[in-house]
Motif scaffolding. Structure first.
Motif, PDB file in Angstrom:
ATOM      1  N   ASN A 165      44.608  41.002  26.147  1.00 23.95           N
ATOM      2  CA  ASN A 165      45.178  42.163  25.481  1.00 23.95           C
ATOM      3  C   ASN A 165      45.531  43.144  26.591  1.00 23.95           C
ATOM      4  N   LEU A 166      46.810  43.217  26.947  1.00 22.68           N
ATOM      5  CA  LEU A 166      47.206  43.982  28.134  1.00 22.68           C
ATOM      6  C   LEU A 166      47.128  45.490  27.915  1.00 22.68           C
ATOM      7  N   SER A 167      47.292  45.944  26.689  1.00 20.43           N
ATOM      8  CA  SER A 167      47.222  47.391  26.471  1.00 20.43           C
ATOM      9  C   SER A 167      45.787  47.902  26.578  1.00 20.43           C
ATOM     10  N   MET A 168      44.790  47.023  26.313  1.00 18.06           N
ATOM     11  CA  MET A 168      43.384  47.424  26.386  1.00 18.06           C
ATOM     12  C   MET A 168      42.671  46.819  27.595  1.00 18.06           C
ATOM     13  N   ASN A 169      43.381  46.012  28.386  1.00 21.15           N
ATOM     14  CA  ASN A 169      42.809  45.333  29.560  1.00 21.15           C
ATOM     15  C   ASN A 169      41.572  44.518  29.187  1.00 21.15           C
ATOM     16  N   CYS A 170      41.730  43.699  28.132  1.00 16.72           N
ATOM     17  CA  CYS A 170      40.617  42.903  27.628  1.00 16.72           C
ATOM     18  C   CYS A 170      40.970  41.413  27.601  1.00 16.72           C
ATOM     19  N   LEU A 171      39.952  40.607  27.805  1.00 11.41           N
ATOM     20  CA  LEU A 171      40.081  39.157  27.675  1.00 11.41           C
ATOM     21  C   LEU A 171      39.936  38.796  26.203  1.00 11.41           C
ATOM     22  N   ALA A 286      36.760  41.235  25.602  1.00 10.87           N
ATOM     23  CA  ALA A 286      35.825  41.558  26.677  1.00 10.87           C
ATOM     24  C   ALA A 286      36.571  42.310  27.776  1.00 10.87           C
ATOM     25  N   ASN A 287      36.160  43.536  28.050  1.00 10.39           N
ATOM     26  CA  ASN A 287      36.822  44.348  29.067  1.00 10.39           C
ATOM     27  C   ASN A 287      36.776  43.650  30.418  1.00 10.39           C
ATOM     28  N   LEU A 288      37.941  43.481  31.058  1.00  7.03           N
ATOM     29  CA  LEU A 288      38.019  42.706  32.296  1.00  7.03           C
ATOM     30  C   LEU A 288      37.284  43.380  33.450  1.00  7.03           C
TER      31      LEU A 288
END
Length: 298
Positions: A165-171, A286-288
């Motif tokens: 999820n690129l807007s939230m920088n999450c896996l 999951a936050n990268l």
């Protein structure tokens, strides 16, 4: 006698130490049985039975419960009967609360650390973990992103597909392979597919551009190139973070366990979530940044 076990349904009558384990001998508070569960006949006492089960560690020291329960024989069908232990997970020969303890720690700590603290075999911890992962697969739901990144992540020397999820920088997920079939299958199973507005990845996605458009009718495909914009910048940032995660991954677990440790780590999920106006938590993955910090600090 002081009750340091504090397990509902039993009373401790003795403690001893054997080979570094605390052995607590306990009796059932309500172990009386009057009627045979097989035929309904009358029961009479026929001695007692002792079984040992693993329980929660005390001050990082393994605990074993030696449970003494009365045994009965039926006057009619002659069956031997003992009281059920509702606090025991028969599959593991451990208390339910110990199984929950393993579940709470298996994605944050190593199996060896949990084995040392609980006295359980590593294979038992692995089995509990795999069952727990199956539960998480059914219960954890990440929000469908508006900006979806399709990237690579090497695990156990095999390239996998990392969906972000690129807007939230999450896996968002890790697929076992990097082929088009895997990617399209994942997209088809997305909930709220109409929410996706952009899919960003490398030029290999051009081969399935029509399929992506059919599955995600509102999404535009953006291919990484030399040009720069905010979306591509976010993609490159996540790509670098995934590379760093790949370099720091352990090789001591299967792909399924490594995937779960990356996706379902409680703190990474917490950082990758927000509270909605309805006071419910929305999880984006999951936050990268947090995932990488967890790897280098453990």
């Amino acid at each position: 006698m002081i009750d340091v076990i504090k397990l509902q349904g039993v009373t401790p009558i003795d403690y001893r130490n054997e080979n570094g384990d605390i052995i607590a001998t306990v009796v059932l508070n309500d172990g009386e049985i009057d009627i045979c569960p097989n035929c309904g006949g009358k029961l009479y006492k026929h001695g007692q039975r002792s079984n040992t089960f693993a329980d929660l560690p005390i001050q990082n020291q393994p605990v074993k419960l030696e449970v003494i329960r009365p045994r009965y024989r039926c006057k009619d069908c002659h069956a031997l009967v003992t009281a059920n232990l509702e606090f025991i997970d028969d599959k593991r020969r451990a208390t339910h609360r110990l199984v929950e303890f393993v579940q709470d720690n298996c994605l944050e700590k190593t199996f060896s650390e949990i084995a040392e603290a609980t006295g359980l075999a590593v294979n038992t911890i692995k089995s509990i973990t795999l069952d727990y992962i199956s539960q998480l697969e059914k219960t954890v739901q990440f929000e469908t992103p508006t900006i979806l990144g399709v990237n690579e992540l090497t695990i156990l020397d095999i390239k996998r597909t990392a969906v972000t999820n690129l807007s939230m920088n999450c896996l968002l997920d890790i697929l076992p392979k990097i082929n088009h079939t895997c990617i399209l299958s994942f997209l088809r199973e997305l909930s709220d597919r109409n929410k996706v507005e952009w899919v960003i990845g490398n030029k290999n996605l051009l081969k399935i551009e029509k399929d992506i458009k059919q599955i995600l009718p509102n999404a535009d495909l953006i291919i990484i190139s030399e040009s720069e914009n905010k979306l591509i910048e976010n993609y490159k940032q996540s790509h670098e973070q995934l590379n760093q995660i790949s370099l720091n991954l352990t090789r001591n677990y299967s792909f399924e366990v490594i995937r779960a440790k990356l996706l379902y780590n409680k703190f990474s999920r917490y950082v990758g979530s927000i509270n909605s106006q309805k006071n419910t938590q929305i999880e984006y993955g999951a936050n990268l940044n947090t995932t990488f910090e967890n790897l280098i600090n453990n």
